[in-house]
Scaffold this motif. Structure first.
Motif, PDB file in Angstrom:
ATOM      1  N   ASP A  32       0.865  -1.174   0.000  1.00 17.14           N
ATOM      2  CA  ASP A  32       0.000   0.000   0.000  1.00 17.14           C
ATOM      3  C   ASP A  32       0.903   1.226   0.000  1.00 17.14           C
ATOM      4  OD1 ASP A  32      -2.487   1.513   0.296  1.00 17.14           O
ATOM      5  OD2 ASP A  32      -1.786   1.926   2.335  1.00 17.14           O
ATOM      6  N   ALA A  33       0.774   2.044  -1.032  1.00 20.53           N
ATOM      7  CA  ALA A  33       1.595   3.258  -1.141  1.00 20.53           C
ATOM      8  C   ALA A  33       3.077   2.924  -0.980  1.00 20.53           C
ATOM      9  CB  ALA A  33       1.146   4.307  -0.130  1.00 20.53           C
ATOM     10  N   ARG A  34       3.495   1.836  -1.593  1.00 19.66           N
ATOM     11  CA  ARG A  34       4.893   1.368  -1.592  1.00 19.66           C
ATOM     12  C   ARG A  34       5.395   0.915  -0.225  1.00 19.66           C
ATOM     13  NH1 ARG A  34       8.055   5.347  -5.650  1.00 19.66           N
ATOM     14  NH2 ARG A  34       8.339   3.617  -7.072  1.00 19.66           N
ATOM     15  N   PHE A  35       4.476   0.621   0.682  1.00 19.82           N
ATOM     16  CA  PHE A  35       4.856   0.039   1.971  1.00 19.82           C
ATOM     17  C   PHE A  35       4.206  -1.337   2.054  1.00 19.82           C
ATOM     18  CE2 PHE A  35       4.355  -1.069   6.406  1.00 19.82           C
ATOM     19  CZ  PHE A  35       5.604  -0.776   6.917  1.00 19.82           C
ATOM     20  N   THR A  36       4.999  -2.337   2.424  1.00 15.21           N
ATOM     21  CA  THR A  36       4.496  -3.706   2.520  1.00 15.21           C
ATOM     22  C   THR A  36       4.162  -4.036   3.968  1.00 15.21           C
ATOM     23  OG1 THR A  36       5.842  -4.343   0.619  1.00 15.21           O
ATOM     24  CG2 THR A  36       5.015  -6.120   2.019  1.00 15.21           C
ATOM     25  N   ALA A  37       2.893  -4.316   4.205  1.00 12.79           N
ATOM     26  CA  ALA A  37       2.485  -4.748   5.545  1.00 12.79           C
ATOM     27  C   ALA A  37       3.280  -5.995   5.901  1.00 12.79           C
ATOM     28  CB  ALA A  37       0.986  -5.037   5.575  1.00 12.79           C
ATOM     29  N   ASN A  38       3.634  -6.125   7.174  1.00 13.13           N
ATOM     30  CA  ASN A  38       4.454  -7.249   7.588  1.00 13.13           C
ATOM     31  C   ASN A  38       4.087  -7.724   8.976  1.00 13.13           C
ATOM     32  OD1 ASN A  38       6.505  -5.879   9.578  1.00 13.13           O
ATOM     33  ND2 ASN A  38       6.359  -4.534   7.794  1.00 13.13           N
ATOM     34  N   ILE A  39       4.385  -8.975   9.210  1.00 13.60           N
ATOM     35  CA  ILE A  39       4.255  -9.598  10.523  1.00 13.60           C
ATOM     36  C   ILE A  39       5.659  -9.994  10.947  1.00 13.60           C
ATOM     37  CG2 ILE A  39       3.409 -11.586  11.817  1.00 13.60           C
ATOM     38  CD1 ILE A  39       1.013 -11.673   9.839  1.00 13.60           C
ATOM     39  N   ALA A  40       6.034  -9.593  12.145  1.00 17.25           N
ATOM     40  CA  ALA A  40       7.347  -9.950  12.681  1.00 17.25           C
ATOM     41  C   ALA A  40       7.159 -10.666  14.015  1.00 17.25           C
ATOM     42  CB  ALA A  40       8.207  -8.710  12.870  1.00 17.25           C
ATOM     43  N   ILE A  41       8.055 -11.600  14.278  1.00 13.56           N
ATOM     44  CA  ILE A  41       8.041 -12.340  15.539  1.00 13.56           C
ATOM     45  C   ILE A  41       9.413 -12.184  16.185  1.00 13.56           C
ATOM     46  CG2 ILE A  41       7.780 -14.590  16.652  1.00 13.56           C
ATOM     47  CD1 ILE A  41       6.237 -15.522  14.171  1.00 13.56           C
ATOM     48  N   ASP A  42       9.407 -11.865  17.468  1.00 12.28           N
ATOM     49  CA  ASP A  42      10.636 -11.902  18.255  1.00 12.28           C
ATOM     50  C   ASP A  42      10.269 -12.355  19.661  1.00 12.28           C
ATOM     51  OD1 ASP A  42       9.752  -9.629  19.726  1.00 12.28           O
ATOM     52  OD2 ASP A  42      10.873  -8.255  18.470  1.00 12.28           O
ATOM     53  N   GLY A  43      11.255 -12.512  20.495  1.00 14.36           N
ATOM     54  CA  GLY A  43      10.975 -12.956  21.854  1.00 14.36           C
ATOM     55  C   GLY A  43      12.236 -13.002  22.681  1.00 14.36           C
ATOM     56  N   GLU A  44      12.032 -13.160  23.978  1.00 13.11           N
ATOM     57  CA  GLU A  44      13.158 -13.204  24.901  1.00 13.11           C
ATOM     58  C   GLU A  44      12.742 -13.921  26.178  1.00 13.11           C
ATOM     59  OE1 GLU A  44      14.228  -9.266  26.281  1.00 13.11           O
ATOM     60  OE2 GLU A  44      12.139  -8.678  26.405  1.00 13.11           O
ATOM     61  N   TYR A  45      13.745 -14.466  26.876  1.00 14.67           N
ATOM     62  CA  TYR A  45      13.486 -14.983  28.217  1.00 14.67           C
ATOM     63  C   TYR A  45      13.315 -13.791  29.134  1.00 14.67           C
ATOM     64  CZ  TYR A  45      14.480 -19.860  27.243  1.00 14.67           C
ATOM     65  OH  TYR A  45      14.409 -21.142  26.771  1.00 14.67           O
ATOM     66  N   ARG A  46      12.368 -13.899  30.036  1.00 18.19           N
ATOM     67  CA  ARG A  46      12.155 -12.859  31.034  1.00 18.19           C
ATOM     68  C   ARG A  46      12.228 -13.511  32.407  1.00 18.19           C
ATOM     69  NH1 ARG A  46      11.285  -7.359  29.398  1.00 18.19           N
ATOM     70  NH2 ARG A  46      11.019  -7.158  31.632  1.00 18.19           N
ATOM     71  N   PRO A  47      13.415 -13.480  33.039  1.00 23.55           N
ATOM     72  CA  PRO A  47      13.550 -14.105  34.356  1.00 23.55           C
ATOM     73  C   PRO A  47      12.840 -13.302  35.448  1.00 23.55           C
ATOM     74  CG  PRO A  47      15.582 -13.010  33.746  1.00 23.55           C
ATOM     75  CD  PRO A  47      14.662 -12.917  32.561  1.00 23.55           C
ATOM     76  N   ASP A  48      12.474 -12.056  35.136  1.00 24.71           N
ATOM     77  CA  ASP A  48      11.788 -11.224  36.117  1.00 24.71           C
ATOM     78  C   ASP A  48      10.288 -11.526  36.125  1.00 24.71           C
ATOM     79  OD1 ASP A  48      10.929 -10.141  33.725  1.00 24.71           O
ATOM     80  OD2 ASP A  48      11.740  -8.152  34.077  1.00 24.71           O
ATOM     81  N   ALA A  49       9.580 -10.892  37.022  1.00 23.63           N
ATOM     82  CA  ALA A  49       8.137 -11.111  37.144  1.00 23.63           C
ATOM     83  C   ALA A  49       7.346  -9.977  36.485  1.00 23.63           C
ATOM     84  CB  ALA A  49       7.759 -11.245  38.615  1.00 23.63           C
ATOM     85  N   ALA A  50       7.969  -9.264  35.551  1.00 23.47           N
ATOM     86  CA  ALA A  50       7.305  -8.122  34.919  1.00 23.47           C
ATOM     87  C   ALA A  50       5.999  -8.550  34.261  1.00 23.47           C
ATOM     88  CB  ALA A  50       8.229  -7.487  33.878  1.00 23.47           C
ATOM     89  N   ARG A  51       4.982  -7.743  34.451  1.00 24.00           N
ATOM     90  CA  ARG A  51       3.699  -7.990  33.805  1.00 24.00           C
ATOM     91  C   ARG A  51       3.851  -7.745  32.305  1.00 24.00           C
ATOM     92  NH1 ARG A  51      -1.037  -7.929  36.629  1.00 24.00           N
ATOM     93  NH2 ARG A  51      -2.032  -6.769  34.931  1.00 24.00           N
ATOM     94  N   LEU A  52       3.027  -8.418  31.514  1.00 21.72           N
ATOM     95  CA  LEU A  52       3.089  -8.225  30.066  1.00 21.72           C
ATOM     96  C   LEU A  52       2.801  -6.776  29.687  1.00 21.72           C
ATOM     97  CD1 LEU A  52       1.433 -11.511  28.772  1.00 21.72           C
ATOM     98  CD2 LEU A  52       3.855 -10.913  28.787  1.00 21.72           C
ATOM     99  N   SER A  53       1.945  -6.103  30.423  1.00 24.79           N
ATOM    100  CA  SER A  53       1.661  -4.689  30.139  1.00 24.79           C
ATOM    101  C   SER A  53       2.917  -3.844  30.330  1.00 24.79           C
ATOM    102  CB  SER A  53       0.519  -4.171  31.015  1.00 24.79           C
ATOM    103  OG  SER A  53       0.829  -4.317  32.391  1.00 24.79           O
ATOM    104  N   ALA A  54       3.740  -4.158  31.315  1.00 23.64           N
ATOM    105  CA  ALA A  54       4.988  -3.418  31.535  1.00 23.64           C
ATOM    106  C   ALA A  54       5.991  -3.712  30.415  1.00 23.64           C
ATOM    107  CB  ALA A  54       5.589  -3.773  32.888  1.00 23.64           C
ATOM    108  N   ILE A  55       6.024  -4.953  29.959  1.00 24.50           N
ATOM    109  CA  ILE A  55       6.914  -5.319  28.854  1.00 24.50           C
ATOM    110  C   ILE A  55       6.477  -4.604  27.582  1.00 24.50           C
ATOM    111  CG2 ILE A  55       7.687  -7.250  27.405  1.00 24.50           C
ATOM    112  CD1 ILE A  55       7.415  -8.996  30.000  1.00 24.50           C
ATOM    113  N   ALA A  56       5.159  -4.514  27.358  1.00 26.96           N
ATOM    114  CA  ALA A  56       4.639  -3.785  26.199  1.00 26.96           C
ATOM    115  C   ALA A  56       5.005  -2.302  26.291  1.00 26.96           C
ATOM    116  CB  ALA A  56       3.122  -3.960  26.108  1.00 26.96           C
TER     117      ALA A  56
END
Length: 165
Positions: free
Chosen positions: A40-64
């Motif tokens: 769209d308008a010379r930009f290609t929509a994309n899906i990316a996946i990444d991840g990491e170990y989280r040894p802490d107890a951080a909530r997902l909202s804090a990680i976001a």
């Protein structure tokens, strides 16, 4: 070089989407990238996946929130336009939608990112928690049309127990 995920996962790409080498599309920190067949308008929509170990107890909202802070360092502006907890106590998740203004390929673009954070326990070592991030990036005008594909994709993501050592 693409970053390996902390836990093996499996998923199904939506029809028409195709895998692309993360390095070749400018996403070396990603473990996996898929491209939509219709730019769209010379930009290609994309899906990316990444991840990491989280040894802490951080909530997902804090990680976001951490992700938003990192992104804000690389773009002109970023605003959280929505967020919510998803999943269950056994399989928690968090979603957020971002409005992003960025220079991409020398062109100012208004983009939308839909991000999903999934907390997964390492099947080889249940004491280890991994957070997998799934990200859809599209132009603001194309986002409503590719969001359903992304939601279908997210529903297929699961641990790949067969790949565990």
């Amino acid at each position: 070089m693409p970053t390996a995920l902390p836990v093996p996962i499996q998923f199904e790409l939506p029809e028409g989407w195709r895998a692309a080498p993360p390095d070749a599309v400018g996403a070396p920190e990603a473990s996996f990238v898929a491209l939509h067949p219709q730019p769209d308008a010379r930009f290609t929509a994309n899906i990316a996946i990444d991840g990491e170990y989280r040894p802490d107890a951080a909530r997902l909202s804090a990680i976001a929130h951490e992700s938003v802070e990192r992104l804000s360092q690389a773009v002109m502006s970023v605003k959280v336009t929505g967020h919510r907890e998803i999943g269950s106590a056994d399989a928690p998740g968090f979603t957020q939608t971002l409005a992003v203004s960025a220079i991409v390929g020398g062109v100012a673009r208004d983009l939308v990112q839909s991000q999903v954070y999934l907390s997964m326990v390492d099947v080889a070592d249940p004491r280890k928690r991994a957070v997998i991030r799934l990200v859809l990036t599209a132009t603001a005008s194309q986002h409503p049309y590719v969001l359903g594909d992304f939601q279908d994709f997210v529903r297929t993501v699961r641990l790949d127990a067969d790949a565990a050592p």
